[in-house]
Design a protein around this motif. Sequence first.
Motif, PDB file in Angstrom:
ATOM      1  N   LYS A 180       0.812  -1.213   0.000  1.00 30.30           N
ATOM      2  CA  LYS A 180       0.000   0.000   0.000  1.00 30.30           C
ATOM      3  C   LYS A 180       0.849   1.269   0.000  1.00 30.30           C
ATOM      4  O   LYS A 180       0.520   2.243  -0.698  1.00 30.30           O
ATOM      5  CB  LYS A 180      -0.933   0.002   1.207  1.00 30.30           C
ATOM      6  N   TYR A 181       1.923   1.270   0.758  1.00 31.60           N
ATOM      7  CA  TYR A 181       2.651   2.514   1.006  1.00 31.60           C
ATOM      8  C   TYR A 181       3.995   2.608   0.300  1.00 31.60           C
ATOM      9  O   TYR A 181       4.690   3.608   0.447  1.00 31.60           O
ATOM     10  CB  TYR A 181       2.860   2.703   2.511  1.00 31.60           C
ATOM     11  N   GLN A 182       4.393   1.585  -0.444  1.00 26.79           N
ATOM     12  CA  GLN A 182       5.682   1.608  -1.128  1.00 26.79           C
ATOM     13  C   GLN A 182       5.484   1.388  -2.624  1.00 26.79           C
ATOM     14  O   GLN A 182       4.569   0.670  -3.031  1.00 26.79           O
ATOM     15  CB  GLN A 182       6.613   0.529  -0.553  1.00 26.79           C
ATOM     16  N   GLY A 183       6.364   1.955  -3.419  1.00 29.09           N
ATOM     17  CA  GLY A 183       6.258   1.822  -4.869  1.00 29.09           C
ATOM     18  C   GLY A 183       6.879   0.535  -5.356  1.00 29.09           C
ATOM     19  O   GLY A 183       7.870   0.551  -6.088  1.00 29.09           O
ATOM     20  N   ILE A 184       6.312  -0.599  -4.947  1.00 28.75           N
ATOM     21  CA  ILE A 184       6.848  -1.914  -5.285  1.00 28.75           C
ATOM     22  C   ILE A 184       5.895  -2.651  -6.203  1.00 28.75           C
ATOM     23  O   ILE A 184       4.707  -2.315  -6.300  1.00 28.75           O
ATOM     24  CB  ILE A 184       7.100  -2.767  -4.019  1.00 28.75           C
ATOM     25  N   GLY A 205      13.357   3.368  -0.758  1.00 26.11           N
ATOM     26  CA  GLY A 205      12.398   4.464  -0.683  1.00 26.11           C
ATOM     27  C   GLY A 205      12.854   5.729  -1.369  1.00 26.11           C
ATOM     28  O   GLY A 205      12.010   6.584  -1.706  1.00 26.11           O
ATOM     29  N   LEU A 206      14.163   5.875  -1.612  1.00 26.16           N
ATOM     30  CA  LEU A 206      14.636   7.063  -2.318  1.00 26.16           C
ATOM     31  C   LEU A 206      14.240   7.028  -3.794  1.00 26.16           C
ATOM     32  O   LEU A 206      14.305   8.060  -4.473  1.00 26.16           O
ATOM     33  CB  LEU A 206      16.152   7.197  -2.184  1.00 26.16           C
ATOM     34  N   MET A 207      13.817   5.874  -4.288  1.00 31.85           N
ATOM     35  CA  MET A 207      13.286   5.796  -5.649  1.00 31.85           C
ATOM     36  C   MET A 207      11.906   6.444  -5.729  1.00 31.85           C
ATOM     37  O   MET A 207      11.470   6.862  -6.806  1.00 31.85           O
ATOM     38  CB  MET A 207      13.204   4.335  -6.101  1.00 31.85           C
ATOM     39  N   ASP A 208      11.208   6.514  -4.605  1.00 29.11           N
ATOM     40  CA  ASP A 208       9.868   7.103  -4.564  1.00 29.11           C
ATOM     41  C   ASP A 208       9.918   8.597  -4.248  1.00 29.11           C
ATOM     42  O   ASP A 208       9.177   9.384  -4.829  1.00 29.11           O
ATOM     43  CB  ASP A 208       9.016   6.398  -3.511  1.00 29.11           C
ATOM     44  N   ALA A 209      10.797   8.972  -3.322  1.00 30.78           N
ATOM     45  CA  ALA A 209      10.890  10.379  -2.925  1.00 30.78           C
ATOM     46  C   ALA A 209      12.209  10.615  -2.211  1.00 30.78           C
ATOM     47  O   ALA A 209      12.612   9.819  -1.352  1.00 30.78           O
ATOM     48  CB  ALA A 209       9.729  10.760  -2.013  1.00 30.78           C
TER      49      ALA A 209
END
Length: 251
Positions: free
Chosen positions: A30-34, A150-154
């Motif tokens: 839900k919360y990660q761009g995976i 997570g640095l790939m998302d923001a």
Amino acid sequence: MHFLFFLLSTFGNYTPPVTIHVLVALCDNKYQGIVPVPAKIGNGQDPANNLYWGCGYGVKTFLKKQPEWQLTKLIKQPAPYIHERLVFKHRTLQNVYLVADAYDGARMKETITSFLQYASGRNAFDIQLDKDTLPAGGNARLICFVGHNGLMDAALPSYPEKSDNRARDVAIFACASKQYFSAPIRRTGANPLIWTTHLMSPEAYTLDAMIDSWLQKEKPAITHEKVAQAYHQYQRCGLKGARRLFATGYN
């Protein structure tokens, strides 16, 4: 001087504790761009069933099965965004400990911030055991991140700078971590022992191989090879591909 010189330094018959601190960002659909995983193992608020913690190759389950580590303490909710903290003691090396934190999958910003703060020598704290006081956080000697990058998302709004002259190694088991973490890690002053160049599965067998090599004071090239071999053993991806996937240092 080798980063583990303190293992040989004693005061009388006392060897000060050496701590490895592992931060695990729980897998979260839900919360990660995976790429989504099955719902049961992709709930970042359920560590017991999480892919990176409670599953067979998750950090908690995998390390509990390793003969060299003994689980000595489990702390529930040591912080609002950390579901569990485990403390392992090495069975043969004196005063060597591993601390593993299961961070809520919705709190990626806090996980990466903590990791970089520790790498820079900040946010040091102690963990009390029956006979030892463990230096953790910014006082750990090896600091590891496991999970989605997570640095790939923001990006974070700012990154910490090195706060002291103590030597620290870091390892980042996340997709393309060398590309995304190079600038932040340079600011912390920590040494990037192992990170990645492409997409990968951040399961605990590579973490375990890296830690074992680090504790044996092996050269980074040997650590790299052992991590690649472990990844190939479990992923069957080809040893050449595994070697290319992992990198050590900035070269």
